[in-house]
Motif scaffolding. Structure first.
Motif: not given
Length: 50
Positions: A24-43
């Motif tokens: 569960r922890k690993r999944l949440s970390v992966n999701i957070r990473r994906k969200v951050l990456w998406r935000q970065r690319t959007y910016v």
């Protein structure tokens, strides 16, 4: 015989719980990473297009 069987069942249960928690922890970390990456690319795209 019976006590040892209960002991192994308890150990298996404990192992299963910890593995589930780490998964569960690993999944949440992966999701957070994906969200951050998406935000970065959007910016970046917003900066480049303006």
């Amino acid at each position: 015989m019976r006590i040892s069987k209960q002991k192994t069942m308890a150990n298996n249960f404990k192992k299963h719980m910890t593995s589930a928690a780490t998964r569960r922890k690993r999944l949440s970390v992966n999701i957070r990473r994906k969200v951050l990456w998406r935000q970065r690319t959007y910016v970046l795209s917003a900066i480049l297009t303006s």
